[in-house]
Design a protein around this motif. Structure first.
Motif, mmCIF file in Angstrom:
data_model
loop_
_atom_site.group_PDB
_atom_site.id
_atom_site.type_symbol
_atom_site.label_atom_id
_atom_site.label_comp_id
_atom_site.label_asym_id
_atom_site.label_seq_id
_atom_site.Cartn_x
_atom_site.Cartn_y
_atom_site.Cartn_z
ATOM 1 N N ASP A 3 -5.367 14.418 15.037
ATOM 2 C CA ASP A 3 -5.934 13.898 16.277
ATOM 3 C C ASP A 3 -7.063 12.921 15.955
ATOM 4 O O ASP A 3 -7.827 13.114 15.009
ATOM 5 N N ALA A 102 -2.193 7.245 14.123
ATOM 6 C CA ALA A 102 -2.294 8.089 15.313
ATOM 7 C C ALA A 102 -2.818 7.281 16.499
ATOM 8 O O ALA A 102 -2.342 7.422 17.631
ATOM 9 N N PHE A 103 -3.804 6.434 16.240
ATOM 10 C CA PHE A 103 -4.320 5.546 17.287
ATOM 11 C C PHE A 103 -3.210 4.628 17.776
ATOM 12 O O PHE A 103 -3.032 4.431 18.994
ATOM 13 N N GLN A 104 -2.453 4.056 16.848
ATOM 14 C CA GLN A 104 -1.350 3.178 17.225
ATOM 15 C C GLN A 104 -0.321 3.918 18.082
ATOM 16 O O GLN A 104 0.177 3.385 19.079
ATOM 17 N N ARG A 105 -0.008 5.144 17.705
ATOM 18 C CA ARG A 105 0.974 5.926 18.463
ATOM 19 C C ARG A 105 0.495 6.140 19.898
ATOM 20 O O ARG A 105 1.251 5.926 20.855
ATOM 21 N N GLN A 106 -0.751 6.540 20.075
ATOM 22 C CA GLN A 106 -1.273 6.760 21.420
ATOM 23 C C GLN A 106 -1.302 5.461 22.220
ATOM 24 O O GLN A 106 -0.973 5.442 23.413
ATOM 25 N N TRP A 107 -1.709 4.384 21.569
ATOM 26 C CA TRP A 107 -1.758 3.074 22.227
ATOM 27 C C TRP A 107 -0.368 2.663 22.695
ATOM 28 O O TRP A 107 -0.190 2.190 23.830
ATOM 29 N N CYS A 108 0.614 2.844 21.848
ATOM 30 C CA CYS A 108 1.983 2.439 22.193
ATOM 31 C C CYS A 108 2.569 3.308 23.307
ATOM 32 O O CYS A 108 3.153 2.790 24.270
ATOM 33 N N VAL A 109 2.425 4.610 23.167
ATOM 34 C CA VAL A 109 2.991 5.514 24.179
ATOM 35 C C VAL A 109 2.400 5.220 25.553
ATOM 36 O O VAL A 109 3.114 5.245 26.577
ATOM 37 N N ALA A 110 1.104 4.900 25.610
ATOM 38 C CA ALA A 110 0.459 4.584 26.887
ATOM 39 C C ALA A 110 1.033 3.331 27.527
ATOM 40 O O ALA A 110 0.888 3.127 28.744
ATOM 41 N N ASP A 169 8.639 9.314 20.425
ATOM 42 C CA ASP A 169 8.936 10.466 21.278
ATOM 43 C C ASP A 169 9.982 11.383 20.662
ATOM 44 O O ASP A 169 10.540 12.239 21.338
ATOM 45 N N GLN A 174 6.661 14.313 16.817
ATOM 46 C CA GLN A 174 5.906 15.233 17.666
ATOM 47 C C GLN A 174 5.746 16.625 17.066
ATOM 48 O O GLN A 174 4.729 17.297 17.307
#
Length: 260
Positions: A3, A102-110, A169, A174
């Motif tokens: 995280d 991890a930052f990239q993943r959150q940015w992309c999913v959003a 996803d 995950q």
């Protein structure tokens, strides 16, 4: 997945914007890839950020850039291509690369982006461990001499690359990687040939530290590249994917693809 909140308080992970901040990236790129590296122009990164790409960084308490990542939009909706990820040599082994991913993943999913691709050297074991084992990406594409002749730390060997595919996803991203490794010795590209009938699960030996090998014995490094490239390409052509990495054992697991 680590995280973002677990990052040390002295390091802030966020998007970079504005020419003054983006101008911090070329010196870092040269520290990572060598003084002869050709970094992206900060003006180009400024335009990229404005056009919907991602330029993210890890900054210390003094505002110095210690790691950065560049993600490019692609022709495919919902897909980003991750072009650069570099960590300053003095700040490695602190998880900054994984935290930026991890930052990239959150940015992309959003933003509705569900797949990220990038390239990496097939023989860099530590990179493969992060990309495949830690993040859950897979590889089924071999790109011979993808960048042509390179300078800096990549000089002297063909710029062959794996193309990683990270399904944001998907279960691997995950829930983590859960692979059962077959028994037996791993194939050694410098000594072994693939059997006429290739099993569904194949393990392949890779160097413990290919970067060091390149520096200390360039001829041996070139031999590794020449022998391993056709082996990986043949496995991919027969439907195998790189699905796991054993860092202590210095080996890859390639398994014939199944749906999902």
């Amino acid at each position: 997945m680590t995280d973002i909140a677990s990052a040390p308080p002295t390091v802030t992970l966020r998007e970079l914007s504005g020419l003054p901040e983006l101008a911090l990236t070329p010196p870092l790129a040269r520290a990572v890839w060598g003084e002869t590296d050709t970094p992206e122009d900060p003006v180009l990164l400024h335009v990229l950020h404005r056009a919907g790409g991602l330029v993210a960084g890890a900054l210390d308490a003094q505002g110095q850039l210690r790691a950065y990542l560049v993600g490019l939009p692609t022709r495919e909706a919902g897909v980003q291509h991750s072009h650069r990820l570099g960590v300053h040599p003095q700040w490695r082994r602190q998880g900054l690369g994984e935290r930026l991913k991890a930052f990239q993943r959150q940015w992309c999913v959003a933003r509705g982006i569900t797949r990220v691709t990038w390239t990496f050297d097939p023989l860099l074991l530590a990179n493969a461990h992060l990309n495949v084992r830690r993040l859950g990406a897979t590889v089924d594409t071999y790109l011979p001499d993808y960048y042509g002749e390179m300078a800096g730390i990549n000089a002297g060997v063909p710029s062959d690359r794996f193309e990683a595919v990270w399904v944001l996803d998907g279960d691997r991203a995950q829930q983590g990687v859960r692979e059962l490794w077959p028994a037996g010795e791993a194939l050694h590209p410098l000594r072994d040939e693939l059997p006429a009938t290739v099993p569904d699960a194949v393990t392949v030996r890779v160097p413990a530290d290919y970067s060091r090998l390149r520096r200390e014995d360039l001829a041996h490094a070139r031999a590794w590249r020449a022998a391993s490239g056709p082996l990986f390409a043949r496995l991919f052509a027969q439907g195998h994917r790189l699905v796991d990495v054993d860092l202590p054992g210095q080996r890859y697991l390639l398994r014939r693809s199944t749906a999902g």
